[in-house]
Design a protein around this motif. Sequence first.
Motif, PDB file in Angstrom:
ATOM      1  N   ASP A 343      -0.205  13.238  -0.067  1.00  0.00           N
ATOM      2  CA  ASP A 343      -0.441  13.373   1.362  1.00  0.00           C
ATOM      3  C   ASP A 343      -1.840  12.932   1.765  1.00  0.00           C
ATOM      4  N   GLY A 344      -2.814  13.138   0.905  1.00  0.00           N
ATOM      5  CA  GLY A 344      -4.158  12.669   1.236  1.00  0.00           C
ATOM      6  C   GLY A 344      -4.218  11.157   1.333  1.00  0.00           C
ATOM      7  N   LEU A 345      -3.580  10.470   0.381  1.00  0.00           N
ATOM      8  CA  LEU A 345      -3.544   9.006   0.425  1.00  0.00           C
ATOM      9  C   LEU A 345      -2.758   8.519   1.636  1.00  0.00           C
ATOM     10  N   ARG A 346      -1.648   9.181   1.918  1.00  0.00           N
ATOM     11  CA  ARG A 346      -0.837   8.784   3.076  1.00  0.00           C
ATOM     12  C   ARG A 346      -1.643   8.894   4.363  1.00  0.00           C
ATOM     13  N   ARG A 347      -2.335   9.991   4.553  1.00  0.00           N
ATOM     14  CA  ARG A 347      -3.098  10.193   5.788  1.00  0.00           C
ATOM     15  C   ARG A 347      -4.239   9.186   5.904  1.00  0.00           C
ATOM     16  N   ARG A 348      -4.880   8.868   4.796  1.00  0.00           N
ATOM     17  CA  ARG A 348      -5.966   7.890   4.837  1.00  0.00           C
ATOM     18  C   ARG A 348      -5.433   6.504   5.198  1.00  0.00           C
ATOM     19  N   MET A 349      -4.304   6.124   4.614  1.00  0.00           N
ATOM     20  CA  MET A 349      -3.714   4.828   4.962  1.00  0.00           C
ATOM     21  C   MET A 349      -3.277   4.806   6.421  1.00  0.00           C
ATOM     22  N   LEU A 350      -2.669   5.882   6.878  1.00  0.00           N
ATOM     23  CA  LEU A 350      -2.186   5.945   8.250  1.00  0.00           C
ATOM     24  C   LEU A 350      -3.341   5.839   9.231  1.00  0.00           C
ATOM     25  N   SER A 351      -4.443   6.537   8.938  1.00  0.00           N
ATOM     26  CA  SER A 351      -5.607   6.481   9.813  1.00  0.00           C
ATOM     27  C   SER A 351      -6.164   5.066   9.887  1.00  0.00           C
ATOM     28  N   ARG A 352      -6.286   4.420   8.738  1.00  0.00           N
ATOM     29  CA  ARG A 352      -6.802   3.042   8.725  1.00  0.00           C
ATOM     30  C   ARG A 352      -5.846   2.090   9.437  1.00  0.00           C
ATOM     31  N   ALA A 353      -4.564   2.273   9.217  1.00  0.00           N
ATOM     32  CA  ALA A 353      -3.592   1.380   9.848  1.00  0.00           C
ATOM     33  C   ALA A 353      -3.638   1.513  11.369  1.00  0.00           C
ATOM     34  N   LEU A 378      -7.413   0.501  -0.261  1.00  0.00           N
ATOM     35  CA  LEU A 378      -7.960   1.810   0.080  1.00  0.00           C
ATOM     36  C   LEU A 378      -9.031   2.145  -0.946  1.00  0.00           C
ATOM     37  N   PRO A 379     -10.226   2.585  -0.498  1.00  0.00           N
ATOM     38  CA  PRO A 379     -11.294   2.918  -1.453  1.00  0.00           C
ATOM     39  C   PRO A 379     -10.822   3.937  -2.490  1.00  0.00           C
ATOM     40  N   GLY A 380     -11.247   3.708  -3.723  1.00  0.00           N
ATOM     41  CA  GLY A 380     -10.908   4.619  -4.803  1.00  0.00           C
ATOM     42  C   GLY A 380      -9.597   4.314  -5.497  1.00  0.00           C
ATOM     43  N   THR A 381      -8.872   3.300  -5.018  1.00  0.00           N
ATOM     44  CA  THR A 381      -7.605   2.930  -5.641  1.00  0.00           C
ATOM     45  C   THR A 381      -7.751   1.617  -6.395  1.00  0.00           C
ATOM     46  N   LEU A 382      -6.687   1.206  -7.052  1.00  0.00           N
ATOM     47  CA  LEU A 382      -6.739   0.001  -7.876  1.00  0.00           C
ATOM     48  C   LEU A 382      -6.885  -1.279  -7.071  1.00  0.00           C
ATOM     49  N   SER A 383      -6.843  -1.185  -5.738  1.00  0.00           N
ATOM     50  CA  SER A 383      -7.116  -2.362  -4.920  1.00  0.00           C
ATOM     51  C   SER A 383      -8.574  -2.781  -4.995  1.00  0.00           C
ATOM     52  N   GLY A 442       0.072   3.170 -11.862  1.00  0.00           N
ATOM     53  CA  GLY A 442      -0.558   3.192 -10.548  1.00  0.00           C
ATOM     54  C   GLY A 442       0.335   3.773  -9.470  1.00  0.00           C
ATOM     55  N   LEU A 443       1.621   3.415  -9.480  1.00  0.00           N
ATOM     56  CA  LEU A 443       2.540   3.936  -8.475  1.00  0.00           C
ATOM     57  C   LEU A 443       2.889   5.400  -8.730  1.00  0.00           C
ATOM     58  N   THR A 444       2.899   5.809  -9.995  1.00  0.00           N
ATOM     59  CA  THR A 444       3.116   7.226 -10.295  1.00  0.00           C
ATOM     60  C   THR A 444       1.933   8.065  -9.827  1.00  0.00           C
ATOM     61  N   ALA A 445       0.720   7.532  -9.966  1.00  0.00           N
ATOM     62  CA  ALA A 445      -0.460   8.239  -9.456  1.00  0.00           C
ATOM     63  C   ALA A 445      -0.441   8.328  -7.941  1.00  0.00           C
ATOM     64  N   ALA A 446       0.172   7.350  -7.264  1.00  0.00           N
ATOM     65  CA  ALA A 446       0.214   7.352  -5.800  1.00  0.00           C
ATOM     66  C   ALA A 446       1.028   8.489  -5.234  1.00  0.00           C
ATOM     67  N   ILE A 447       1.893   9.100  -6.045  1.00  0.00           N
ATOM     68  CA  ILE A 447       2.659  10.261  -5.574  1.00  0.00           C
ATOM     69  C   ILE A 447       2.102  11.565  -6.140  1.00  0.00           C
ATOM     70  N   GLY A 448       0.893  11.492  -6.686  1.00  0.00           N
ATOM     71  CA  GLY A 448       0.240  12.702  -7.179  1.00  0.00           C
ATOM     72  C   GLY A 448       0.648  13.127  -8.566  1.00  0.00           C
ATOM     73  N   LEU A 449       1.278  12.223  -9.341  1.00  0.00           N
ATOM     74  CA  LEU A 449       1.731  12.567 -10.686  1.00  0.00           C
ATOM     75  C   LEU A 449       1.083  11.676 -11.738  1.00  0.00           C
ATOM     76  N   GLY A 450      -0.128  11.189 -11.458  1.00  0.00           N
ATOM     77  CA  GLY A 450      -0.822  10.353 -12.422  1.00  0.00           C
ATOM     78  C   GLY A 450      -1.157  11.120 -13.693  1.00  0.00           C
ATOM     79  N   GLN A 451      -1.167  10.408 -14.806  1.00  0.00           N
ATOM     80  CA  GLN A 451      -1.448  11.034 -16.092  1.00  0.00           C
ATOM     81  C   GLN A 451      -2.910  11.451 -16.195  1.00  0.00           C
ATOM     82  N   LEU A 462      -2.188   3.078  -7.159  1.00  0.00           N
ATOM     83  CA  LEU A 462      -1.927   1.753  -6.620  1.00  0.00           C
ATOM     84  C   LEU A 462      -0.980   1.929  -5.442  1.00  0.00           C
ATOM     85  N   LEU A 463      -1.341   1.366  -4.296  1.00  0.00           N
ATOM     86  CA  LEU A 463      -0.584   1.592  -3.065  1.00  0.00           C
ATOM     87  C   LEU A 463       0.035   0.293  -2.580  1.00  0.00           C
TER      88      LEU A 463
END
Length: 497
Positions: A343-353, A378-383, A442-451, A462-463
Amino acid sequence: MRPATSGTTQPADLVPSTGVSEARLPVLIQGGMGVAVSGWRLARAVARTGQLGVVSGTALDVTLARRLQRGDPGGDLRRALACCPVPELAERVLGRYFVPGGIAPGTPYRPVPRLGLRPSRARDELAVVANFAEVFLAKEGHDGPVGVNYLEKIQLATPAAAYGAMLAGVDYVLMGAGIPAEIPALLDAFAAHRPAEITVAVAEAGDARHTTGLDPAALWPGAAPAEPLRRPRLLAIVSSHVLAAYLARSPVTRPDGFVLETPVAGGHSAPPRGRLVLDERGEPVYGPRDAADTAKVAAIGLPFWLAGGYATPGGAAAARATGAAGIQVGTAFALCRESGLDDGLRRRMLSRARRGALEVRNDPRASPTGFPFKVASLPGTLSEPEVFDRRPRLCDLGYLRTPYVRPGGAIGYRCPAEPVDAYVRKGRPAEEAEGRQCLCNGLTAAIGLGQHRADGYHEPALLTLGQDLGFLDGLPDDHSAADVVDHLLRGALAAHG
């Protein structure tokens, strides 16, 4: 469609009439976005409106295992597993992965069996149970349609996953990232609990055929049930009328419909036809040859939906004017409250968008598959190059590994996102590995389940999103899935007078 259960306007006059079934088709398909961005909560929210909610079937084995290791907060997964028609499977999965109260913060997750050509009962059981649970929860409490999305590229996962989804009564199977020519026969066989297999692409195999499959009877403690399962409809996700015509040419390969994607759709895109040319942003250039001929798709006589850039109030009407049954929309749902994104990543992307500050680049190098892949910055991601450079190259989930024949005949597995020297030892040039991202982690981490790893390392996210974000202008600040359906289909109804 059936009456709305959430107050969403239903455009009954937009329900297409086809000869493929007496059942009505959805006007709107919610895209299947993985890993678990299109989870059961999102699919259920969309299906409750009468439109087609879709769960992503990618890596459901690892997401189920990790959620159970986190203690299954809320108990939803355990509730679903308690309804598994083969309770012995569910009990074994719970015994392996469920941790009451959850593992301690920073503790590495227990691994799941990796995909491979060698049979693995534990791997099959986990895939069956995980897909059953996800579809069961998506279908719980309503009678709307629910689908599951798989990737043809991940062939080794498909048989067990599809059977698990069918045990839960999935209504549609959507399949992209390849040519799903063998899936109709697979679904036919599984509906009768018969064994089935599909061909696996193995590099350097020559004329030798390699397969993976499942015998449903082997999963049941006694004989498989005599009562057949309901066979879901298959929608092939394609980018060209040529591929649609190829699949429709024979009853053996013919799907029940198509989703026709444009290059702006999120996730993977088909590469441009002909020589790859990049623009000033380093993105593939698409031309007239890459535009699908909707008239030729309509002439096939199967229902189809258009995807990529149709998330507007007039999008469904414009699609129907071409002969389509409706549209598929992903990104608007990826950013809604029921999305499976952290949810934190989602809100940050939504705000920027919303500020017009979110860049989504169609990166020709990011994906190990070799297909262009949309990467949201998004800052802090693999982008970010510095985050990518800090990440150690490894391939420990392996969904996108390619099987190949080693010298001597044994089967090996390689991925251009693994360590470069390892990839080169497996017979491939180092330049193929340049710039490749580990989509699995990267995509598993995007849903909060990163190793988390023992040395304190935590996988960065990764988003991915589609490149058309104009739909946000017509939605509330923090929109729901029902808001998206209402916005798109109310406008479509108005356009049809």
